[in-house]
Design an enzyme around this catalytic site. Structure first.
Site, PDB file in Angstrom:
ATOM      1  N   ILE A  21       3.074   3.438  -0.798  1.00 23.21           N
ATOM      2  CA  ILE A  21       2.158   3.883  -1.761  1.00 23.21           C
ATOM      3  C   ILE A  21       2.355   5.358  -2.004  1.00 23.21           C
ATOM      4  O   ILE A  21       2.311   5.776  -3.366  1.00 23.21           O
ATOM      5  CB  ILE A  21       0.772   3.448  -1.535  1.00 23.21           C
ATOM      6  CG1 ILE A  21       0.676   1.778  -1.233  1.00 23.21           C
ATOM      7  CG2 ILE A  21      -0.264   3.836  -2.738  1.00 23.21           C
ATOM      8  CD1 ILE A  21      -0.562   1.152  -0.824  1.00 23.21           C
ATOM      9  N   ASN A  93      -3.577   9.993   1.243  1.00 21.64           N
ATOM     10  CA  ASN A  93      -2.822   8.610   1.185  1.00 21.64           C
ATOM     11  C   ASN A  93      -3.018   8.082   2.758  1.00 21.64           C
ATOM     12  O   ASN A  93      -2.774   6.893   2.824  1.00 21.64           O
ATOM     13  CB  ASN A  93      -1.781   8.701   0.386  1.00 21.64           C
ATOM     14  CG  ASN A  93      -1.076   7.438   0.622  1.00 21.64           C
ATOM     15  OD1 ASN A  93      -0.944   6.289   0.319  1.00 21.64           O
ATOM     16  ND2 ASN A  93       0.101   7.566   1.500  1.00 21.64           N
ATOM     17  N   SER A 149      -9.318   1.097   1.398  1.00 16.79           N
ATOM     18  CA  SER A 149      -8.616  -0.432   1.591  1.00 16.79           C
ATOM     19  C   SER A 149      -9.718  -1.260   0.954  1.00 16.79           C
ATOM     20  O   SER A 149     -10.701  -1.099   1.073  1.00 16.79           O
ATOM     21  CB  SER A 149      -8.204  -0.667   2.836  1.00 16.79           C
ATOM     22  OG  SER A 149      -7.973  -1.981   2.731  1.00 16.79           O
ATOM     23  N   TYR A 162     -10.137  -0.911  11.841  1.00 18.71           N
ATOM     24  CA  TYR A 162      -9.590  -0.429  10.642  1.00 18.71           C
ATOM     25  C   TYR A 162     -10.340  -0.475   9.348  1.00 18.71           C
ATOM     26  O   TYR A 162     -10.504   0.869   8.516  1.00 18.71           O
ATOM     27  CB  TYR A 162      -8.235  -1.050  10.347  1.00 18.71           C
ATOM     28  CG  TYR A 162      -7.587  -0.669   9.021  1.00 18.71           C
ATOM     29  CD1 TYR A 162      -6.946   0.290   8.764  1.00 18.71           C
ATOM     30  CD2 TYR A 162      -7.705  -1.618   7.905  1.00 18.71           C
ATOM     31  CE1 TYR A 162      -6.037   0.643   7.518  1.00 18.71           C
ATOM     32  CE2 TYR A 162      -6.884  -1.492   6.744  1.00 18.71           C
ATOM     33  CZ  TYR A 162      -6.195  -0.309   6.487  1.00 18.71           C
ATOM     34  OH  TYR A 162      -5.685   0.045   5.484  1.00 18.71           O
TER      35      TYR A 162
HETATM   36  N1  LIG Z   1       0.159  -1.380   2.125  1.00 17.88           N
HETATM   37  C1  LIG Z   1      -0.806  -1.907   1.763  1.00 17.88           C
HETATM   38  O1  LIG Z   1      -1.219  -3.276   1.664  1.00 17.88           O
HETATM   39  C2  LIG Z   1      -2.520  -1.337   1.825  1.00 17.88           C
HETATM   40  C3  LIG Z   1      -3.551  -1.896   1.760  1.00 17.88           C
HETATM   41  C4  LIG Z   1      -4.968  -1.233   1.810  1.00 17.88           C
HETATM   42  C5  LIG Z   1      -4.834   0.109   2.208  1.00 17.88           C
HETATM   43  N2  LIG Z   1      -3.691   0.497   2.169  1.00 17.88           N
HETATM   44  C6  LIG Z   1      -3.677   2.108   2.624  1.00 17.88           C
HETATM   45  O2  LIG Z   1      -2.708   2.660   1.702  1.00 17.88           O
HETATM   46  C7  LIG Z   1      -2.283   3.910   2.472  1.00 17.88           C
HETATM   47  C8  LIG Z   1      -0.782   3.742   2.251  1.00 17.88           C
HETATM   48  O3  LIG Z   1      -0.354   2.766   2.852  1.00 17.88           O
HETATM   49  P1  LIG Z   1       1.302   2.485   3.045  1.00 17.88           P
HETATM   50  O4  LIG Z   1       1.330   0.990   3.242  1.00 17.88           O
HETATM   51  O5  LIG Z   1       2.083   2.929   1.560  1.00 17.88           O
HETATM   52  O6  LIG Z   1       1.803   3.227   4.385  1.00 17.88           O
HETATM   53  P2  LIG Z   1       3.114   3.569   4.790  1.00 17.88           P
HETATM   54  O7  LIG Z   1       3.184   3.317   6.267  1.00 17.88           O
HETATM   55  O8  LIG Z   1       4.071   2.713   3.985  1.00 17.88           O
HETATM   56  O9  LIG Z   1       3.249   4.878   4.604  1.00 17.88           O
HETATM   57  C9  LIG Z   1       2.581   6.038   5.132  1.00 17.88           C
HETATM   58  C10 LIG Z   1       3.416   7.124   5.195  1.00 17.88           C
HETATM   59  O10 LIG Z   1       2.387   8.054   5.782  1.00 17.88           O
HETATM   60  C11 LIG Z   1       3.060   8.913   6.859  1.00 17.88           C
HETATM   61  N3  LIG Z   1       2.332   9.474   8.039  1.00 17.88           N
HETATM   62  C12 LIG Z   1       1.739   8.550   8.800  1.00 17.88           C
HETATM   63  N4  LIG Z   1       0.888   9.403   9.572  1.00 17.88           N
HETATM   64  C13 LIG Z   1       1.056  10.696   9.319  1.00 17.88           C
HETATM   65  C14 LIG Z   1       0.543  11.689   9.685  1.00 17.88           C
HETATM   66  N5  LIG Z   1      -0.310  11.934  10.914  1.00 17.88           N
HETATM   67  N6  LIG Z   1       1.031  13.080   9.068  1.00 17.88           N
HETATM   68  C15 LIG Z   1       1.803  13.019   8.216  1.00 17.88           C
HETATM   69  N7  LIG Z   1       2.173  11.724   7.641  1.00 17.88           N
HETATM   70  C16 LIG Z   1       1.955  10.530   8.064  1.00 17.88           C
HETATM   71  C17 LIG Z   1       4.309   7.850   7.356  1.00 17.88           C
HETATM   72  O11 LIG Z   1       5.326   8.726   8.002  1.00 17.88           O
HETATM   73  C18 LIG Z   1       4.397   7.110   6.014  1.00 17.88           C
HETATM   74  O12 LIG Z   1       5.821   7.719   5.344  1.00 17.88           O
HETATM   75  C19 LIG Z   1      -2.812   3.969   3.682  1.00 17.88           C
HETATM   76  O13 LIG Z   1      -4.290   4.611   3.921  1.00 17.88           O
HETATM   77  C20 LIG Z   1      -3.278   2.437   4.158  1.00 17.88           C
HETATM   78  O14 LIG Z   1      -4.169   2.069   5.256  1.00 17.88           O
HETATM   79  C21 LIG Z   1      -2.394  -0.016   2.332  1.00 17.88           C
END
Ligand SMILES: NC(=O)c1ccc[n+]([C@@H]2O[C@H](COP(=O)([O-])OP(=O)(O)OC[C@H]3O[C@@H](n4cnc5c(N)ncnc54)[C@H](O)[C@@H]3O)[C@@H](O)[C@H]2O)c1
Length: 276
Positions: A21, A93, A149, A162
């Site tokens: 995202i 994010n 979320s 979470y």
């Molecule tokens: N994908 C879903 O269905 C969903 C649903 C609800 C909420 N979310 C929230 O959306 C956000 C993004 O989710 P996503 O699925 O795109 O995640 P993702 O895991 O695809 O991407 C997360 C990115 O953050 C980076 N990252 C992780 N820890 C880090 C740190 N300590 N410092 C710097 N970079 C770091 C990772 O390397 C990765 O590139 C998150 O907060 C997640 O909880 C996602």
């Protein structure tokens, strides 16, 4: 008459923008004209997103930092300001979907689980928000958007830490909005429903994802670019009277009863719960 969102002349920082995202949010903010600092702990991923933005004619830099660390967060923000000339928009994010620990009964979690998951979803977000708010307050204003979320709006069985940590961020937004509003800073959260990022694809079977999306009123998941469009709007002047809110983008999942716990018929055996 057409309505456009213009972030021209603004500087945006997106954390965890090397994938999923965050990556799409960074690309959309750049398309709207912002110069974007692409943060990720994975240097190669951040560089790739910078190259994608530049290939589309946008301006971006990679800012590699592990946002669990106070000093690294401060360096990330000061590098952004030094190299891009300020900080107008921050999208926090990063969040940890507990891969390999979900579904997990509440009674089986231990202190390390709580500390780790709360650290990566609540503490990390707060560290980033603090560093960004200081710079924005000095400059006379800005916009901070957290990504939380849809799991925060209803019971999240077998995913309790979470969901609780993300719900805490939704509440943090209200306090920050009250404290920082007089400094010209808006603070909101965007709460996605299930979005098929690589992390989600690795954490859940395709059957489980299908089960989740079919339980929404719209019978669909959420696309990366739909969240990026929302983030572009919420950080723009079109949303200038919105602060202290969390905005759901979840295909209506909030309206369903608590989401199906899992596809394995897991139930909590309190007698055997201590055997992990
Ligand atoms: N994908 C879903 O269905 C969903 C649903 C609800 C909420 N979310 C929230 O959306 C956000 C993004 O989710 P996503 O699925 O795109 O995640 P993702 O895991 O695809 O991407 C997360 C990115 O953050 C980076 N990252 C992780 N820890 C880090 C740190 N300590 N410092 C710097 N970079 C770091 C990772 O390397 C990765 O590139 C998150 O907060 C997640 O909880 C996602």
């Amino acid at each position: 008459m057409s309505i456009t969102i213009d972030h021209g002349g603004r500087v945006a920082l997106v954390t965890g923008a090397g994938a999923g995202i965050g990556r799409e949010v960074a690309r959309w903010l750049a398309r709207a004209g912002a110069a974007v600092a692409v943060n990720d702990v994975r240097a190669a991923n951040a560089a790739e997103v910078v190259a994608e933005i530049e290939a589309e004619g946008g301006r971006a830099i990679a800012v590699v930092a592990d946002c669990r660390d106070d000093a690294a967060v401060d360096r990330m923000v000061s590098t952004t300001v030094r190299q891009l000339g300020g900080l107008d928009i921050a999208v926090n994010n990063i969040g940890m979907i507990p891969r390999g620990r979900s579904p997990q009964p509440f009674v089986s979690y231990r202190g390390d689980d709580w500390r780790d998951i709360v650290d990566q979803n609540l503490v990390l977000a707060a560290l980033c928000g603090r560093a960004e708010a200081e710079v924005m307050a000095d400059a006379g204003g800005g916009v901070i958007l957290f990504v939380t979320s849809g799991e925060t709006t209803r019971p999240s069985p077998y995913n309790s830490i979470y969901a609780a940590a993300k719900a805490a961020v939704n509440h943090l937004v209200t306090s920050m909005a009250v404290e920082l509003g007089p400094n010209g800073i808006r603070v909101n959260a965007m709460a996605p429903g299930t979005t098929l990022t690589e992390t989600v694809a690795a954490a859940f079977t395709p059957e489980r994802v299908e089960q989740i999306v079919q339980s929404t009123p719209l019978r669909r998941g959420v696309e990366h670019d739909e969240l990026a469009r929302l983030a572009t709007f919420l950080t723009s002047d079109l949303a200038r009277c919105i602060t202290g809110q969390f905005i759901l983008a979840d295909a209506g999942a909030f309206l369903s009863r608590s989401r199906p716990a899992n596809d394995e018929g897991l139930t909590t055996d309190l007698k055997g719960a201590n055997a992990r």
